[in-house]
Write a protein that holds these residues in place. Sequence first.
Motif, PDB file in Angstrom:
ATOM      1  N   PRO A 199      52.697  50.337  31.461  1.00 55.25           N
ATOM      2  CA  PRO A 199      53.569  51.520  31.535  1.00 55.25           C
ATOM      3  C   PRO A 199      54.904  51.295  30.827  1.00 55.25           C
ATOM      4  CG  PRO A 199      52.655  51.008  33.682  1.00 55.25           C
ATOM      5  CD  PRO A 199      52.309  49.869  32.786  1.00 55.25           C
ATOM      6  N   ILE A 231      48.623  41.182  37.830  1.00 49.79           N
ATOM      7  CA  ILE A 231      48.943  42.516  38.346  1.00 49.79           C
ATOM      8  C   ILE A 231      50.052  43.165  37.517  1.00 49.79           C
ATOM      9  CG2 ILE A 231      49.914  43.744  40.316  1.00 49.79           C
ATOM     10  CD1 ILE A 231      48.377  41.818  42.097  1.00 49.79           C
ATOM     11  N   LYS A 272      48.976  44.591  34.234  1.00 50.56           N
ATOM     12  CA  LYS A 272      48.243  45.842  34.287  1.00 50.56           C
ATOM     13  C   LYS A 272      49.143  47.011  34.694  1.00 50.56           C
ATOM     14  CE  LYS A 272      43.455  46.554  34.804  1.00 50.56           C
ATOM     15  NZ  LYS A 272      42.325  45.692  34.935  1.00 50.56           N
ATOM     16  N   TYR A 273      49.929  46.812  35.733  1.00 51.39           N
ATOM     17  CA  TYR A 273      50.623  47.962  36.317  1.00 51.39           C
ATOM     18  C   TYR A 273      52.100  48.036  35.964  1.00 51.39           C
ATOM     19  CZ  TYR A 273      46.283  48.292  38.781  1.00 51.39           C
ATOM     20  OH  TYR A 273      44.949  48.401  39.059  1.00 51.39           O
ATOM     21  N   LEU A 274      52.638  46.972  35.348  1.00 55.81           N
ATOM     22  CA  LEU A 274      54.053  47.000  35.028  1.00 55.81           C
ATOM     23  C   LEU A 274      54.244  47.003  33.511  1.00 55.81           C
ATOM     24  CD1 LEU A 274      56.804  46.820  36.560  1.00 55.81           C
ATOM     25  CD2 LEU A 274      56.804  44.406  35.941  1.00 55.81           C
ATOM     26  N   SER A 302      44.492  46.625  26.675  1.00 55.60           N
ATOM     27  CA  SER A 302      45.415  47.751  26.606  1.00 55.60           C
ATOM     28  C   SER A 302      45.439  48.313  25.193  1.00 55.60           C
ATOM     29  CB  SER A 302      46.814  47.316  27.003  1.00 55.60           C
ATOM     30  OG  SER A 302      47.454  46.709  25.906  1.00 55.60           O
TER      31      SER A 302
END
Lengths: 191, 625
Positions: B215, B207, B210-212, B265
Motif C-alpha cells: 500500500p 506481514i 504484504k500489508y504495509l 506485487s
Amino acid sequence: MKNILVIMAHPKFEHSRIMKGMVDEIQDMPNVTIRDLYELYPDFNVQVQEEQELLLLADVLVWLHPVYWYSSPPLLKQWIDLVLEFNWAYGPRGTYLKGKTAFSAISTGGNDAAYSANGKRGHGLTQFLLPFKQTATLCGMNYLPPFHIGGSHELAAQKLKQETGLFKSLLEFLTQNRDFSGLHQFPKLNQ
Amino acid sequence: MENGFLFQAMIYLSAAIVCVPIAKKLGMGSVLGYLLAGMLIGPFVLGFIGEEGEDILHFAEFGVVMMLFLIGLELEPAKLWSMRKMISRVGLSQVLLTTFLFFVVLLALGQDWRQALAISCSLALSSTAIVLQSLGEKNQLNSTAGQNSFAVLLMQDIVVIPILALLPLLAASGAMVSEEALHSPISQFSALVQTLFVFGAVIFIIIAGKYLLVPLLRLIAKTRLRELFVGSALLIIVGIAFLMEFVGLSPALGAFLGGVVLANSEFKHELESDLEPFKGLLLGLFFIAVGASINFGLIRENFLLLVAATLSVLLLKSILLFGIGKYNKMGTDQNLTFSLGLSQVGEFAFVTFSFATQLSIIPPSTTEFLMAITALSMACTPILLLIREKWILPRIGTREKASREQDYMHEKNKVILAGFSHYGSTVGRFLRANGIQATILDFDSDRVDLLRKMGFEVYYGDVTRLDLLEMAGAKDASIFISAIEDPETNLRLVRLLKKHFPHLELMMRAQNRADAYEMIELDVAHIYRQHLESAVRMGRDVLIKLGFRAFTVHRLAQNFINYDEDSLKELVKVKDDKNAYISTIRRTISMQEDLLKSELHRRFSLNDHAWDASSIKEGLKENKE
C-alpha cells in the motif's frame, strides 16, 4: 512446367489429418500454389480480383476439401459463387478459364466401397460430385475424375502417408505432362 | 595525498571505468575487472587508497544485501518452496561436508581443534557476490548450475546464524568478548527471548511486506515522482537490513526474504529497475575493496605457502562440490560451473575471522594469513570460470543442448500488452479467454491494483523505459501490443522497440489517420485505428434500419474497411508533399476532403456482382442484340 492452383477449404484445418497430410506433401512443390481459404477469408469476404488473377496463371485447378454432407464446406461454395463471375468464367465473354483442367481432391468418412452403386451411400463419388463437374464444364474446363481418400476416421498413419504420397506424385505428373493419357495409371484417379 | 570524498570517489570510479571495460573486452567478466581495479589503486600498487579499504568493504557489503533483495524479487514464494529440497539437500551437504573436510585436514596439520573448527566453518562459505554476479553476467542463473549454486549460497546465508552463535562457545574460557562487536543489541536477553525476536522479525517482514509496503508503494506511485519511488525502495532495504542486524540475523537473508514477499506485487519490475544501478555500483565497490585489501606484502613474504594454501582450499572445495553435483546428477558441463564457481572463500569469512580473532580463538598472524587466502581465492574465481569456459569445456565436449537449459528458464510470456485501459483490457480479456496470458504493463497504479484483484497479471511502470521493457521479457517475447492511447508515447515506444528489440512484431493502437500515417512512416505493419471498426459497424446498422438487407450491408462494410485501409497506405505516400507545414487540425480536414472526393467517384455497391442476376440479364440481352 504447368502451374497448379490448389483451392483448399477446411473449416478446422488444425484438427484435420487427411487435409494436413495432403498439404504437407505438396506445399513445397514448385509450380504449386495453395490457397487456404479459411485462413485467407475467415469472414467469407473472398477477394474476387485476387482469386481471378491466380486462376489466370494456373493450368490446373484443384478443389481440395473434405466432403461434408455430400458437398464441399461452405466457403468453397462461396468462392465458386463469387470468383466464377458471369462474363469472366462463363457467359458469352467469359472465356478466361477455357481449356484449363480441374478436378476435386477430397476426403470422406466413408471408405471407397461405400461410394459405389451397390455400397452404403448408394451412388458413386462422381455422381455426388456432379455439381463440381458441371461447374467446370460450364467454364470450359476439362474435369478429371476425383482423387479420393476414403475412411478418414479409421485410416492408419502408414496408409495415410502412402495415399498422400500418391497425391503428390499425381500433382508431379500434372505439372510435367501436357497430355494426360497416362493418368489411368494412378490408382486413385480412376473412377 | 588528498583524501577528500570527491577525490576518493574519483579514484574508485575511474579505476572501475578503466579496468572493467578492458576485462570485459578480454572476456573475463566485470568481477575480475573490478578486482584488478582494486589491486591497482590499492596500497601495494599505486597506493591511492590505504587502510580505509576495509571500511569501504563493510559499506559496500550493502551491495550484497541489495543483490539478494533483487534475487528475492525474481523468486516467487511458490518457486522458492519448490526449491526447498535443493536448498536443504545440496546446500546443507555442501556446508556440512566442507566444514568436516577442512576440520579433519586442519587437525591432521596439528591445529588446535577449536581453531580448526572456527577456520573450517569460515572456509566452507562461498562468496554470494562473486558467484551470483558472474553467473548472472553469463545468463547462467536459471541453469542447473545456477539454481544449485543459488541453493548452496542461500543455505550458507542461513548457516551464518549458528556459526556466529557457535564461535563464542569455542573461545577459550578466559577470553572475554566485547559484546557489541559481535552481537546485536538484543544479546543481553535470554536465549528464548532472542529466538522470539528472531522469529518475530521474520514474521514482521512477511506481514509488513504484504500489508504495509505494497500500500505504501502504491501511495508513492500515485505521486508520479520517480525519485520518491527510488527513495522508498532504498528505504525498504535499509530498513530490513537494520532490523535484521538488530536481531542478529544476516541482513542479506532478511533482504532476500523481503524480496520474495514483494515478488508477487505489481511493483516487482519497477523495484528491480530502480535498484539495479545501485546494486551494480555497490557490488563494484565491494569487489574493488576486496582487490584493494589483498596484502601483497604478506604474499611476497610467504609467496609459496600462500599460493599452495589457496590452491589447496580451492581444490578441496571444488572436488567436494563436484562430488555433490555428481551425486545430484548434474552434467559435467553444469557441474564444473557449479563446483569451480563456488570454490572460493566468501566475503563472510572476513567477518568470522576478525570475530574469531577478537575471541582469541585464532592468533592475529594466522588471521592475516587466512584473510589473504580468502581474498586470493575470490580473485581466482573469475579466472577459474574463464579457464572452464575457454579451455576445459571445449575439451570435454559434453556441452548440454540449449533445450535442457530452457527447462529452467522462467516461463516468459510470448505476448506483452502495454496499456490496460478499456481498449487494452478488451484485448487482454479476449486473449485470456483463449488461454493466452500476456504480460501486461500499465502506468496507472489504481488500475493495476484493481486488475490484480481480478486476477490479471499486471505490472506497474512507464513502458517507454528500456530497463522495464527488458525486465518484462521483451527479449523473449514475440509480439508486442500497444493499447496505449497517447500517440506521442506510442511513437516513442515504436522507435525504442525497433531499435532494441527488432525481432518483436508490433501491433499498435492508433487514434486516427494522422497517427496511423506516422506509424506507417516508422514501418509499423499492424496498425489498429481505434474508431474504424465500431464506426463502420454503426453505419452498417443504420443502413439495415433503413431497409438494406443485412448480409449485403455486411459485405459492403467489410469492403469499406478494406478500401479504407488500402487508401491509408496510398495516401501516406503523397501526404507530406502537400501537408508538410500545416497544422494538425487543418491536415485532418484536408485529409477528409481527399477521402470524400475520391469516394464520390466510387460506388461501392456497383462493384459487387455476387448473387446479382441483373448483370447476367444485361449480359444476355447484349448477347442477343
